[in-house]
Design an enzyme around this catalytic site. Structure first.
Site, PDB file in Angstrom:
ATOM      1  N   ASP A   1      -6.360 -53.364  -4.885  1.00  0.00           N
ATOM      2  CA  ASP A   1      -6.874 -52.129  -5.486  1.00  0.00           C
ATOM      3  C   ASP A   1      -8.225 -52.430  -6.153  1.00  0.00           C
ATOM      4  O   ASP A   1      -9.221 -51.737  -5.944  1.00  0.00           O
ATOM      5  CB  ASP A   1      -5.848 -51.624  -6.520  1.00  0.00           C
ATOM      6  CG  ASP A   1      -6.199 -50.253  -7.072  1.00  0.00           C
ATOM      7  OD1 ASP A   1      -6.997 -49.535  -6.455  1.00  0.00           O
ATOM      8  OD2 ASP A   1      -5.654 -49.915  -8.158  1.00  0.00           O
TER       9      ASP A   1
ATOM     10  N   LYS B   1      -3.275 -65.456  -7.330  1.00  0.00           N
ATOM     11  CA  LYS B   1      -3.513 -66.100  -8.628  1.00  0.00           C
ATOM     12  C   LYS B   1      -2.439 -67.179  -8.768  1.00  0.00           C
ATOM     13  O   LYS B   1      -1.625 -67.184  -9.704  1.00  0.00           O
ATOM     14  CB  LYS B   1      -3.470 -65.049  -9.748  1.00  0.00           C
ATOM     15  CG  LYS B   1      -3.816 -65.563 -11.130  1.00  0.00           C
ATOM     16  CD  LYS B   1      -5.296 -65.863 -11.331  1.00  0.00           C
ATOM     17  CE  LYS B   1      -5.515 -66.499 -12.702  1.00  0.00           C
ATOM     18  NZ  LYS B   1      -6.893 -66.994 -12.904  1.00  0.00           N
TER      19      LYS B   1
ATOM     20  N   ASP C   1      -9.893 -64.279  -9.362  1.00  0.00           N
ATOM     21  CA  ASP C   1     -11.061 -64.232 -10.257  1.00  0.00           C
ATOM     22  C   ASP C   1     -12.300 -64.786  -9.559  1.00  0.00           C
ATOM     23  O   ASP C   1     -13.392 -64.216  -9.609  1.00  0.00           O
ATOM     24  CB  ASP C   1     -10.783 -64.938 -11.596  1.00  0.00           C
ATOM     25  CG  ASP C   1     -10.088 -66.278 -11.441  1.00  0.00           C
ATOM     26  OD1 ASP C   1      -9.699 -66.656 -10.315  1.00  0.00           O
ATOM     27  OD2 ASP C   1      -9.927 -66.965 -12.466  1.00  0.00           O
TER      28      ASP C   1
ATOM     29  N   TYR D   1       2.772 -52.300  -8.898  1.00  0.00           N
ATOM     30  CA  TYR D   1       2.739 -50.836  -8.901  1.00  0.00           C
ATOM     31  C   TYR D   1       4.112 -50.226  -8.630  1.00  0.00           C
ATOM     32  O   TYR D   1       4.298 -49.030  -8.784  1.00  0.00           O
ATOM     33  CB  TYR D   1       1.722 -50.309  -7.882  1.00  0.00           C
ATOM     34  CG  TYR D   1       0.269 -50.611  -8.235  1.00  0.00           C
ATOM     35  CD1 TYR D   1      -0.049 -51.590  -9.158  1.00  0.00           C
ATOM     36  CD2 TYR D   1      -0.764 -49.925  -7.645  1.00  0.00           C
ATOM     37  CE1 TYR D   1      -1.358 -51.880  -9.486  1.00  0.00           C
ATOM     38  CE2 TYR D   1      -2.089 -50.202  -7.963  1.00  0.00           C
ATOM     39  CZ  TYR D   1      -2.374 -51.189  -8.883  1.00  0.00           C
ATOM     40  OH  TYR D   1      -3.680 -51.466  -9.206  1.00  0.00           O
TER      41      TYR D   1
ATOM     42  N   ASP E   1     -12.356 -51.652  -4.560  1.00  0.00           N
ATOM     43  CA  ASP E   1     -13.378 -50.843  -5.250  1.00  0.00           C
ATOM     44  C   ASP E   1     -14.665 -51.652  -5.389  1.00  0.00           C
ATOM     45  O   ASP E   1     -15.763 -51.146  -5.183  1.00  0.00           O
ATOM     46  CB  ASP E   1     -12.909 -50.435  -6.655  1.00  0.00           C
ATOM     47  CG  ASP E   1     -12.258 -49.058  -6.674  1.00  0.00           C
ATOM     48  OD1 ASP E   1     -11.583 -48.700  -5.682  1.00  0.00           O
ATOM     49  OD2 ASP E   1     -12.427 -48.337  -7.689  1.00  0.00           O
TER      50      ASP E   1
HETATM   51  C1  IPM Z   1      -6.336 -46.289  -4.634  1.00  0.00           C
HETATM   52  C2  IPM Z   1      -6.080 -45.599  -5.936  1.00  0.00           C
HETATM   53  C3  IPM Z   1      -4.582 -45.458  -6.125  1.00  0.00           C
HETATM   54  C4  IPM Z   1      -4.003 -46.868  -6.155  1.00  0.00           C
HETATM   55  C5  IPM Z   1      -4.122 -44.661  -7.351  1.00  0.00           C
HETATM   56  C6  IPM Z   1      -4.714 -43.270  -7.346  1.00  0.00           C
HETATM   57  C7  IPM Z   1      -2.628 -44.609  -7.462  1.00  0.00           C
HETATM   58  O1  IPM Z   1      -6.679 -46.287  -6.975  1.00  0.00           O
HETATM   59  O2  IPM Z   1      -5.894 -45.776  -3.592  1.00  0.00           O
HETATM   60  O3  IPM Z   1      -6.981 -47.337  -4.635  1.00  0.00           O
HETATM   61  O4  IPM Z   1      -4.005 -47.514  -7.182  1.00  0.00           O
HETATM   62  O5  IPM Z   1      -3.568 -47.327  -5.105  1.00  0.00           O
HETATM   63 MG    MG Z   2      -7.984 -47.800  -6.303  1.00  0.00          MG
END
Ligand code: IPM
Ligand code: MG
Length: 362
Positions: free
Chosen positions: A242, A185, A218, A140, A246
């Site tokens: 990231d 990985k 994975d 990133y 989620d």
């Molecule tokens: C998160 C979000 C952010 C990230 C984005 C909005 C830049 O997805 O905080 O997980 O990728 O870190």
């Molecule tokens: Mg995110």
């Protein structure tokens, strides 16, 4: 009475709604525990692009640096997808500028919500894990290039960047169940091979009492669904964290419940819900404020070191959920404001409970 300045960065989409909810709960904490919270509201993301053409302004950065802690709602949305500057850049630049290298994302399951989970009760009951995501390195933040017919994103990790997040994860494991799963990985990527070497060394030299296992990303994506109870702390790099956070957040029934803390060596911490700006439901008072309110609890605990206050917010959330309060993501019909009000009322009534283990930081 002590005064704390909190920089509030509502941002885009549902960001302003959940930020208002979190501020309302902090206000209730202030009244109940005799603190004064001064909120300094600043621009970030798409709303900053609209106002001044930049996703992160100097004024916002200065306000964050001067604050005791920073609370952020969300950034991003389809409106800014094609512009020269993207809202997400504002958040990435802010994390980098404040040196917030550790992103902590706890996942816990409320008994009362087990049946909201997409997975069976027998799989998710008693899940209690924390993702430690490296937040200021890797893909990133590498150089990006674009030509007419190709594109590239560079992934770089320095030894010191891996060491400091590894130390944070191991120290936290000591206050929990004593296990770290380091995710990479390493069968393909050179940065992952470095990651694995450094984590192994930090473990051997400084934290031999913690159990360490290495896993591929994975396979971890699969095991998080098959046996999420096997995890205590998941330690991983920026992009994998990231994605996996989620995935992990939905085990509890909704990503709308998930909080996060981003911490550095000394700058004020930044606290934000894991869900994004959710433009499809923005402005309708139907989003879930719990992820934001639990982020406010993390702000109290790790940002201001107000432990009783943090516990009071978490207990209030649990009581309200136990009593059946549900926003629409969990099949209910309470609005964002109504849910936040119930939680703030519970905080106002709360008695202190000091029997809570503080997860180590700093
Ligand atoms: C998160 C979000 C952010 C990230 C984005 C909005 C830049 O997805 O905080 O997980 O990728 O870190
Ligand atoms: Mg995110």
């Amino acid at each position: 009475m002590k005064t704390y300045t909190i920089a509030l960065l509502p941002g885009d989409g549902v960001g302003p709604e959940v930020t208002r909810a979190a501020a309302e709960v902090l206000q209730a904490v202030g009244e109940r525990f005799d603190h004064r919270f001064v909120f300094d509201t600043q621009l970030i993301g798409g709303s900053a692009i609209d106002a001044v053409g930049e996703p992160l302004t100097q004024e916002t950065l200065v306000a964050c640096r001067q604050a005791s802690a920073v609370f952020l709602g969300a950034v991003g949305g389809p409106k800014w997808e094609r512009g020269p500057r993207r809202p997400e850049q504002g958040l990435l630049e802010l994390r980098k500028a404040l040196g917030l290298f550790a992103n902590i994302r706890p996942v816990r399951i409320y008994d009362a919500l087990i049946d909201c989970s997409p997975l069976r009760r027998g799989i998710v009951a008693d899940v209690d894990l924390v993702v430690f995501r490296e937040l200021t390195g890797g893909l990133y933040f590498g150089e990006r290039h674009r030509s007419a017919d190709a594109a590239s994103d560079q992934c770089v990790y320095a030894v010191t960047e891996v060491e400091r997040i590894a130390r944070a994860a191991f120290a936290a494991a000591r206050t929990r169940r004593g296990k770290v799963t380091s995710v990479d990985k390493a069968n393909v990527l050179e940065t992952s091979r470095l990651w694995r070497e450094v984590v192994t060394r930090v473990h051997a030299e400084e934290f031999p009492d913690v159990r360490l296992e290495h896993a591929l990303v994975d396979s971890t994506a699969m095991q998080l669904i098959r046996q999420p109870r096997s995890y205590d702390i998941i330690l991983t790099e920026n992009m994998f964290g990231d994605i996996l956070s989620d995935e992990a957040s939905v085990l509890g029934g909704s990503i709308g419940l998930a909080p996060s803390a981003s911490l550095g060596a000394k700058a004020p911490g930044l606290f934000e819900p894991v869900h994004g700006s959710a433009p499809d439901i923005a402005g309708r008072d139907i989003c879930n404020p719990v992820g934001a309110i639990l982020s406010a609890a993390l702000l109290l605990r790790y940002g201001l070191r107000l432990l009783d206050e943090a516990n009071a917010v978490e207990a209030a959330v649990e009581r309200v959920i136990d009593r059946g309060a549900r926003t629409s993501d969990l099949g209910g019909d309470l609005g964002c404001r109504a849910m936040a009000e119930l939680i703030a009322d519970e905080v106002a009534k709360s008695v202190t409970d000091t029997h809570h283990v503080q997860m180590h930081w700093g």
